[in-house]
Design a protein around this motif. Structure first.
Motif, PDB file in Angstrom:
ATOM      1  N   VAL A 165       0.836  -1.196   0.000  1.00 18.11           N
ATOM      2  CA  VAL A 165       0.000   0.000   0.000  1.00 18.11           C
ATOM      3  C   VAL A 165       0.870   1.245   0.000  1.00 18.11           C
ATOM      4  O   VAL A 165       0.594   2.215  -0.709  1.00 18.11           O
TER       5      VAL A 165
ATOM      6  N   VAL B  91       2.250   2.123  -3.447  1.00 16.65           N
ATOM      7  CA  VAL B  91       1.235   2.735  -4.303  1.00 16.65           C
ATOM      8  C   VAL B  91       0.907   4.138  -3.827  1.00 16.65           C
ATOM      9  O   VAL B  91       0.776   5.078  -4.627  1.00 16.65           O
TER      10      VAL B  91
ATOM     11  N   ARG C  95      -5.563   7.982  -5.184  1.00 15.09           N
ATOM     12  CA  ARG C  95      -4.673   7.027  -4.520  1.00 15.09           C
ATOM     13  C   ARG C  95      -5.403   5.719  -4.257  1.00 15.09           C
ATOM     14  O   ARG C  95      -4.878   4.624  -4.513  1.00 15.09           O
ATOM     15  N   GLN C  96      -6.633   5.820  -3.741  1.00 18.03           N
ATOM     16  CA  GLN C  96      -7.381   4.611  -3.444  1.00 18.03           C
ATOM     17  C   GLN C  96      -7.769   3.877  -4.717  1.00 18.03           C
ATOM     18  O   GLN C  96      -7.822   2.638  -4.738  1.00 18.03           O
TER      19      GLN C  96
ATOM     20  N   ILE D 253      -4.761   1.849  -5.574  1.00 23.71           N
ATOM     21  CA  ILE D 253      -4.684   0.713  -4.651  1.00 23.71           C
ATOM     22  C   ILE D 253      -5.716  -0.347  -5.032  1.00 23.71           C
ATOM     23  O   ILE D 253      -5.418  -1.554  -5.081  1.00 23.71           O
TER      24      ILE D 253
ATOM     25  N   THR E 240      -4.980  -4.171  -6.204  1.00 22.86           N
ATOM     26  CA  THR E 240      -5.564  -5.237  -5.388  1.00 22.86           C
ATOM     27  C   THR E 240      -6.416  -6.174  -6.238  1.00 22.86           C
ATOM     28  O   THR E 240      -6.351  -7.408  -6.101  1.00 22.86           O
TER      29      THR E 240
END
Length: 607
Positions: free
Chosen positions: A436, A439, A572-573, A576, A580
């Protein structure tokens, strides 16, 4: 909650040594401030200030999973700053000091993100920045523009957890026009010669209305700082303030990153001192500058107003000394001075460390989770002058996300473009496992993702604006420092790296060269889409971040372009989530050279 200070301040040093250290060295080490007791009808009030902490509490780099380190040997975090704050209080007497912060507190690190998005600090959960600041014992903190990044509910929750007021005099409720936050407070300070009433007022840059439009539009209005101060400062004096200290989240150097998109300037601290009578000192924030001491003359009164800005992230602490004299029953400031203390001269404060340790450990565990792999290294060291895989990865995932969001909408057939910038030149992620924090290090800001409709002609204009980031160069070999960060009217200190955008094509390559020998506005050469010259009338969906779309950097067309999608999800998420879900960041899908630099048509080599 007082923790011992191992290195006391030195009372034997003269006032002159304070000023000399501040002017020559820029900052002072612990042990350089004089102590002067009040006597007769004089009194020294000391104002201690921090600014732009950005949720840095410990001297820790979450992206590197190690102690923070830079070339200058700085240390960061409120824990470091707290030791300096307590040392000044111990020497001067806590009762003779006031401690302020000038904003940008609850955004900026994975610690902030975790307690905003992963485990939100609402409904009774304590925000680590509330715990840390309460341990220090501030008298007031001012809103920063980044306080609004995660929405008003989180901001209000944090505010409710503070043991001191959150100030924002120029923020008004949209429905009622009333102050949305406490505009000012008056603190009574007891002296040997009676009570001094110290007015503390906070202002935040009006750019909040642009940068966080999605969170504040129709809910909060932001007045100009000078305009609001002309009403509020007289109110403070009428309420009994003998001394007025402003905590101002607005830079010293005039100018606005958003141009004329708002009728109020972004950076107004100097203008505030010049144009509004009745101010004695201003703690400055927002610009991340290091300004130990500066005096600005008020145009109406001729009075010298003291300003100081303590860098950022807790690296420095401002100490402003206001010498007061009581004449005919009235206290006035007879002289003033300021200096900066350097956090690297202090050990972390134990009380602040204890206040956030559990939260810190939880975030460290979170950011070190492996969520996938990368097939190629991701580096940004040269991303400001050459096409690199790290920036392509951001653009690819943004564009890929927008492509999915457009599916089933009338805009589904539009080819997708994306913009991104090198926010940091320090990203260096090797091929292999991705965590995490790897990233998150690619995209260090909490911007959210939108898409807008633009034409080929507007894409050309956008790229021309972006290319003003480069200085004019006519040789074919140039040092990076002589090429990048050009000074412009909107960026008198140099265009920041984050205002140099690369444009990327998802469905087909968008290719171009930038001729840095040409004048600004005529630098984009050979702009093509899918191998053919771009059609000025062709329409595209462009993935863009909320900062840019709302006016940050004053890029053309984007503020008025039709918005196609706006999920208000952090980029950003999104990155991620992509890693994932796919388990791999496959460079073969996105890493190709689509743009390059030339000088008079010849390839440019950057050394």
């Amino acid at each position: 909650m007082r923790s011992p200070v191992s290195t006391p301040l030195n009372p034997a040093l003269s006032r002159r040594s304070v000023l000399t250290g501040a002017l020559v060295g820029g900052t002072l080490a612990l042990g350089a401030l004089p102590a002067e007791a009040s006597s007769g009808k004089t009194y020294r009030l000391t104002v201690i200030g921090t600014a732009d902490l950005h949720s840095n509490v410990l001297n820790w780099d979450y992206f590197k999973n190690a102690d923070y380190a830079d070339k200058a040997g700085n240390k960061i975090g409120l824990a470091q700053a707290a030791t300096l704050i307590r040392a000044v209080r111990d020497e001067r007497g806590t009762e003779n000091t006031i401690t302020l912060d000038a904003g940008d507190t609850i955004q900026g690190t994975p610690l902030a993100y975790y307690f905003a998005k992963i485990q939100p600090a609402v409904g009774g959960a304590v925000h680590p920045m509330a715990a840390a600041m309460n341990a220090v014992g501030y008298d007031a903190v001012t809103l920063g523009n980044h306080e609004f990044n995660y929405g008003i509910p989180l901001l209000r929750s944090w505010e409710s957890q503070l043991d001191f007021p959150l100030l924002g005099a120029n923020v008004h409720d949209h429905a009622t026009s009333e102050h949305a936050f406490k505009p000012f407070v008056i603190k009574k300070v007891l002296t040997n010669n009676g009570t001094v009433r110290v007015g503390l007022v906070g202002f935040v840059t009006p750019g909040c209305a642009i940068w966080d439009r999605a969170n504040v539009e129709g809910r909060l209005d932001f007045n100009g700082i000078v305009e609001e101060a002309k009403a509020v400062i007289p109110q403070m004096h009428a309420a009994g303030a003998d001394v007025v200290v402003v905590s101002c989240h607005s830079g010293m150097v005039p100018g606005s990153s958003y141009g004329d998109a708002l009728p109020f300037p972004e950076n107004a601290s100097q203008q505030l001192a010049e144009e509004v009578p009745g101010i004695d000192a201003i703690l400055v924030g927002h610009a991340h500058s290091e300004i130990p001491q500066r005096f600005v003359t008020n145009k109406a009164t001729g009075k010298q107003v003291l300003l100081s800005e303590p860098k950022y992230w807790g690296m420095r602490v401002t100490v402003m000394d206001l010498d007061l004299q009581k004449v005919s029953g009235t206290w006035t400031v007879s002289s003033a001075s300021a200096a900066l203390l350097d956090a690297k001269t202090a050990a972390p404060d134990a009380a602040v460390v204890r206040a956030v340790d559990a939260a810190h450990q939880r975030v460290v565990q979170y950011v070190n989770q492996v969520i996938g792999t990368s097939t190629a290294p991701l580096k940004t060291a040269t991303g400001c002058w050459e096409d690199v895989a790290a920036i392509d990865a951001i653009n690819y995932i943004q564009a890929h996300t927008i492509k999915g969001e457009l599916a089933g909408t009338p805009a589904a057939g539009l080819p997708v473009l994306s913009i991104a910038a090198a926010f940091s030149r320090g990203v260096d992620v090797p091929a292999g496992p991705l965590t995490v924090r790897d990233v998150a290090g690619l995209y260090i800001y909490d911007n959210t993702l939108l898409s807008i409709k633009v034409t080929g002609a507007q894409v050309k204009d956008y790229l021309e604006w972006s290319a003003q980031y480069y200085r004019t160069v006519t040789t074919t070999t140039v040092a990076a420092a002589d090429l990048t960060n050009a000074v412009t009217a909107l960026a008198p200190s140099g265009t920041p790296d984050y205002n140099y955008d690369v444009v990327f094509g998802l469905d087909a390559p968008l290719t171009y060269t930038i001729d840095v020998a040409q004048p600004v506005g005529s630098r984009i050469v050979g702009l093509s889409y899918g191998g053919a010259p771009i059609d000025p009338a062709q329409e595209f969906a462009m993935a863009i971040n909320n900062y840019r779309q709302s006016g940050g950097g004053n890029f053309p067309h984007v503020k008025t372009a039709p918005v196609l999608t706006n999920s208000q999800q952090e980029i950003r998420q999104r990155i991620i989530d992509y890693v994932t879900q796919t388990g791999v960041l496959d460079a073969s899908l996105f890493a190709h050279v689509d743009w390059s630099l030339t000088a008079n048509g010849a390839p440019l080599t950057v050394v």
